[in-house]
Design a protein around this motif. Structure first.
Motif, PDB file in Angstrom:
ATOM      1  N   GLY A 213     -39.139 -24.427 -14.748  1.00  0.00           N
ATOM      2  CA  GLY A 213     -39.449 -23.782 -16.027  1.00  0.00           C
ATOM      3  C   GLY A 213     -38.262 -23.019 -16.588  1.00  0.00           C
ATOM      4  O   GLY A 213     -37.960 -23.106 -17.784  1.00  0.00           O
ATOM      5  N   ILE A 214     -37.569 -22.252 -15.734  1.00  0.00           N
ATOM      6  CA  ILE A 214     -36.409 -21.496 -16.208  1.00  0.00           C
ATOM      7  C   ILE A 214     -35.316 -22.436 -16.708  1.00  0.00           C
ATOM      8  O   ILE A 214     -34.730 -22.221 -17.780  1.00  0.00           O
ATOM      9  N   VAL A 215     -35.041 -23.497 -15.935  1.00  0.00           N
ATOM     10  CA  VAL A 215     -34.008 -24.450 -16.350  1.00  0.00           C
ATOM     11  C   VAL A 215     -34.378 -25.116 -17.669  1.00  0.00           C
ATOM     12  O   VAL A 215     -33.544 -25.241 -18.585  1.00  0.00           O
ATOM     13  N   VAL A 216     -35.633 -25.535 -17.790  1.00  0.00           N
ATOM     14  CA  VAL A 216     -36.083 -26.218 -19.011  1.00  0.00           C
ATOM     15  C   VAL A 216     -35.967 -25.299 -20.224  1.00  0.00           C
ATOM     16  O   VAL A 216     -35.469 -25.701 -21.282  1.00  0.00           O
ATOM     17  N   PHE A 217     -36.380 -24.047 -20.077  1.00  0.00           N
ATOM     18  CA  PHE A 217     -36.360 -23.150 -21.227  1.00  0.00           C
ATOM     19  C   PHE A 217     -34.941 -22.754 -21.607  1.00  0.00           C
ATOM     20  O   PHE A 217     -34.632 -22.608 -22.798  1.00  0.00           O
ATOM     21  N   VAL A 218     -34.072 -22.575 -20.616  1.00  0.00           N
ATOM     22  CA  VAL A 218     -32.671 -22.264 -20.932  1.00  0.00           C
ATOM     23  C   VAL A 218     -32.023 -23.434 -21.658  1.00  0.00           C
ATOM     24  O   VAL A 218     -31.354 -23.254 -22.694  1.00  0.00           O
TER      25      VAL A 218
ATOM     26  N   TYR B 291     -39.239 -31.938 -25.295  1.00  0.00           N
ATOM     27  CA  TYR B 291     -40.508 -31.487 -25.868  1.00  0.00           C
ATOM     28  C   TYR B 291     -40.424 -30.012 -26.265  1.00  0.00           C
ATOM     29  O   TYR B 291     -40.775 -29.634 -27.395  1.00  0.00           O
ATOM     30  N   TYR B 292     -39.945 -29.182 -25.353  1.00  0.00           N
ATOM     31  CA  TYR B 292     -39.879 -27.750 -25.649  1.00  0.00           C
ATOM     32  C   TYR B 292     -38.745 -27.428 -26.618  1.00  0.00           C
ATOM     33  O   TYR B 292     -38.827 -26.453 -27.363  1.00  0.00           O
ATOM     34  N   THR B 293     -37.705 -28.243 -26.618  1.00  0.00           N
ATOM     35  CA  THR B 293     -36.670 -28.075 -27.644  1.00  0.00           C
ATOM     36  C   THR B 293     -37.248 -28.278 -29.033  1.00  0.00           C
ATOM     37  O   THR B 293     -36.954 -27.516 -29.966  1.00  0.00           O
TER      38      THR B 293
END
Length: 282
Positions: free
Chosen positions: A65-70, A153-155
């Motif tokens: 999660g941290i890697v994806v959000f960063v 997706y989150y981007t």
């Protein structure tokens, strides 16, 4: 709201209550159920495999999660003023439309001994490439695949949140002499905080349910069943119900599912409280 409420109660509330009832029984899926109280839950707590599966789930939740959000936020800032960002956004979002099963198959092709990863290493002079699909390497590869699957997706969601910020806010910052870090801290982050909150809740729910990528990718290294080291809570629940002994343990499997539901509920409530802040209107 009446018809929608009836629909929700029949298809969601009643099955959940039924699952709670089953979790306190010993049941093979058919025939009579035997009440065993909290034995299913105490057995899960004592089971080292369940604890490892839960630990793997938490690794996916927090580390990935941290890697994806960063990465997602960094890509959002890079693409914010890029020409043709709408096209880029569509391209980035496209991988999310592909089923997780496909990613599992692709990852298996990439990392198998004759796959793409080793083919790219050979021209570099690597004569003895790593054993990618060894049990100790599988879970890190699953985590890497999850980053590959979900970052776009989150981007896309974060880009939508950044795009709604009025341009004159940035112009006021420029007139006030604010640097890039000050614009990020005092404009971008406060005005997209609610979007981050939504993304955090979505990620929490989806990460606790991760099953397909582990089952397909992990199963590619053995007899179709992923090694126990790679199991998540969802895989443990499925394996307990369908891939264990000759007599399925639906009671224990349902208890595992109820603990996953409790974990999601607690985490979402904590997230909503930790990320709560005054609503900023603009």
């Amino acid at each position: 709201m009446g018809p929608a409420l009836v629909f929700y109660v029949v298809l969601f509330v009643v099955p959940i209550l039924g699952a709670v009832w089953i979790s306190f029984h010993e049941w093979a899926g058919s025939g009579p159920m035997t009440w065993n109280g909290v034995d299913n839950y105490s057995g899960l707590v004592k089971d080292p495999l369940f604890r490892q599966s839960l630990a793997n789930t938490l690794k996916l939740l927090f580390i990935v999660g941290i890697v994806v959000f960063v990465l997602s936020f960094a890509m959002t800032l890079i693409l914010r003023d890029m020409a043709g960002r709408k096209l880029v956004r569509s391209v980035i979002f496209f991988p999310h439309l592909i089923n997780a099963l496909v990613y599992g198959v692709l990852a298996g092709f990439i990392f198998n001994p004759g796959g793409l990863a080793n083919s790219l290493l050979k021209p570099l002079g690597v004569d003895s490439p790593p054993e990618w699909l060894a049990q100790d390497n599988l879970f890190p590869l699953i985590m890497l695949t999850m980053v590959w699957m979900t970052t776009g997706y989150y981007t896309t969601i974060l880009m939508a949140g950044v795009d709604r910020i009025p341009r004159y806010y940035y112009e006021d910052c420029a007139l006030a002499g604010a640097n890039a870090w000050q614009r990020l801290r005092h404009v971008v982050l406060p005005l997209t905080w609610d979007v981050f909150g939504v993304c955090a809740v979505l990620w929490t729910i989806s990460s606790v349910k991760i099953f397909e990528i582990v089952w397909i990718f992990g199963g590619s290294s053995g007899n179709g069943i992923p090694p126990a080291k790679t199991w998540t809570a969802a895989v443990y629940t499925y394996a307990t119900a369908f891939s264990g002994d000759s007599i399925p343990a639906y009671g224990a499997a349902t208890a595992s599912a109820m603990l996953s539901l409790l974990l999601v509920t607690v985490l979402v409530v904590l997230l909503r409280r930790l990320m709560r802040r005054d609503v900023i209107e603009f």
